[in-house]
Write an enzyme that holds these catalytic residues in place. Structure first.
Site, mmCIF file in Angstrom:
data_model
loop_
_atom_site.group_PDB
_atom_site.id
_atom_site.type_symbol
_atom_site.label_atom_id
_atom_site.label_comp_id
_atom_site.label_asym_id
_atom_site.label_seq_id
_atom_site.Cartn_x
_atom_site.Cartn_y
_atom_site.Cartn_z
ATOM 1 N N GLN A 106 -4.368 -1.397 9.725
ATOM 2 C CA GLN A 106 -4.204 -2.721 9.120
ATOM 3 C C GLN A 106 -4.765 -3.794 10.063
ATOM 4 O O GLN A 106 -4.404 -3.852 11.233
ATOM 5 C CB GLN A 106 -2.716 -2.978 8.827
ATOM 6 C CG GLN A 106 -2.445 -4.289 8.115
ATOM 7 C CD GLN A 106 -3.058 -4.359 6.711
ATOM 8 O OE1 GLN A 106 -3.044 -3.383 5.960
ATOM 9 N NE2 GLN A 106 -3.606 -5.503 6.350
ATOM 10 N N ASP A 133 -11.039 3.078 4.749
ATOM 11 C CA ASP A 133 -11.264 1.637 4.610
ATOM 12 C C ASP A 133 -12.770 1.325 4.614
ATOM 13 O O ASP A 133 -13.180 0.198 4.350
ATOM 14 C CB ASP A 133 -10.571 0.898 5.763
ATOM 15 C CG ASP A 133 -9.687 -0.232 5.267
ATOM 16 O OD1 ASP A 133 -9.655 -0.447 4.042
ATOM 17 O OD2 ASP A 133 -9.056 -0.912 6.094
ATOM 18 N N LYS A 135 0.848 -1.208 0.000
ATOM 19 C CA LYS A 135 0.000 0.000 0.000
ATOM 20 C C LYS A 135 0.877 1.250 0.000
ATOM 21 O O LYS A 135 0.619 2.211 -0.724
ATOM 22 C CB LYS A 135 -0.927 -0.018 1.226
ATOM 23 C CG LYS A 135 -2.042 -1.045 1.108
ATOM 24 C CD LYS A 135 -2.753 -1.316 2.418
ATOM 25 C CE LYS A 135 -3.720 -2.488 2.259
ATOM 26 N NZ LYS A 135 -4.352 -2.915 3.507
#
Ligand code: NAP
Length: 284
Positions: free
Chosen positions: A97, A120, A53
């Site tokens: 994450q 997200d 990412k």
């Protein structure tokens, strides 16, 4: 029949090219998208995802801010970092994450992320907006799947879409997005009876379980669209999906491979959401 392979890498590449142009024009207006990435612990798979990412951010000139925290981090410490990032003007989006190490409450941490920076799309406001069909951040993997279908001119309207998996990360939001596009959606999970029959009746079959090759050719209708979200690492280190690709491709009309399918789309959609966040925060 041999299926058309859905090239997620190429679709993601095109999407990122469009983003690159948009970012350059935003920068000319003084708007600099930035992504904060929080990684707690030292899970090798998570480290790999985060590195990928951050590399994509660099390629697109999105600033990335890495916060690597030890597995011993407390909920309070994690919450305090999120609070600081919520008010940091350089940070347009916050990526936490997952999974978090044992002992940390994921839901609580996600809830702490400001809805304006929830790139997200996993916070309650983003998910609520998805249910209400209101504009908001859509979680990256399901959004990526929808972009793949769009890129292949596959219209879900009137089709029977079967989603195997009901996680908040993939299965549930993907089902809602397919419903939004007027598919008739069946959601399957570990307690579903007749999984084989249901899958075999799908025009569009999306699988997000995490079990290597669990979907075999006999579970696929001839001419179906098969989207494999699964990522499984075999003992020899090879990555495979949830679909038995070699046999399935002889039955499906379209199929996404693993690797090179949904994975690259997920990262592209994270970049997309970060750019949207930067624009929203700048009032455009
Ligand atoms: P998850 O939270 O573990 O959810 C798995 C789902 O599969 C659950 O809903 C579970 O049902 C269902 N399931 C388990 N065994 C089943 C069975 N035998 N038959 C039918 N359904 C079954 O996983 P996730 O986070 O959604 O991820 C799923 C897969 O996608 C994983 O391989 C993950 O690595 C991959 N993934 C890929 C990307 C990408 O970018 N490509 C992104 C995210 C995830 P219950 O709810 O009944 O337990």
């Amino acid at each position: 029949m041999t299926a058309q392979i859905i090239d997620g890498k190429k679709i993601a590449h095109d999407l990122k090219e469009d983003l690159r142009k948009e970012i350059s024009s935003l920068k000319a207006q003084g708007i600099n998208p930035g992504l904060a990435v929080i990684l707690v612990g030292d899970d090798p798979a998570s480290q790999k995802y985060v590195a990928s990412k951050e590399k994509t951010c660099e390629k697109l000139s999105i600033a990335s801010f890495h916060y690597g925290l030890p597995a011993t981090t407390t909920q309070k410490e994690l919450g305090e970092l999120i609070d600081r990032l919520n008010v940091d003007k350089k940070v347009s989006g916050i990526l936490l994450q997952l999974p978090l190490p044992k002992g940390l409450n994921e839901k609580e941490a996600i809830r702490r992320i400001s809805p304006e920076k929830d790139v997200d799309g996993l916070g309650p406001l983003s998910l609520g907006k998805l249910v209400l069909d209101e504009p908001g951040f859509i979680s990256c993997t399901p959004h990526g799947v929808m972009k793949m279908l769009e890129a292949c001119n596959i219209d879900p309207a009137g089709k029977h879409a079967v989603v195997v998996g009901r996680s908040v990360l993939v299965g549930k939001p993907l089902s809602l997005l397919l419903l939004r596009k007027n598919a008739t959606v069946t959601i399957c999970h570990s307690k579903t009876a007749n999984l084989r029959e249901i899958c075999a009746s799908a025009d569009i079959l999306c699988v997000a379980v995490g079990r290597a090759k669990m979907i075999t050719a006999d579970m696929i209708r001839k001419g179906a669209v098969v989207i494999d979200v699964g990522i499984n690492v075999s003992p020899d280190g090879r990555i495979t999906g949830d679909v038995d690709f070699e046999t399935a491709k002889e039955k499906a009309a379209y199929i996404s491979p693993v690797p090179g399918g949904v994975g690259p789309m997920t990262i592209a959609m994270l970049m997309y959401n970060t750019v949207i966040a930067a624009k929203m925060q700048s009032g455009i």
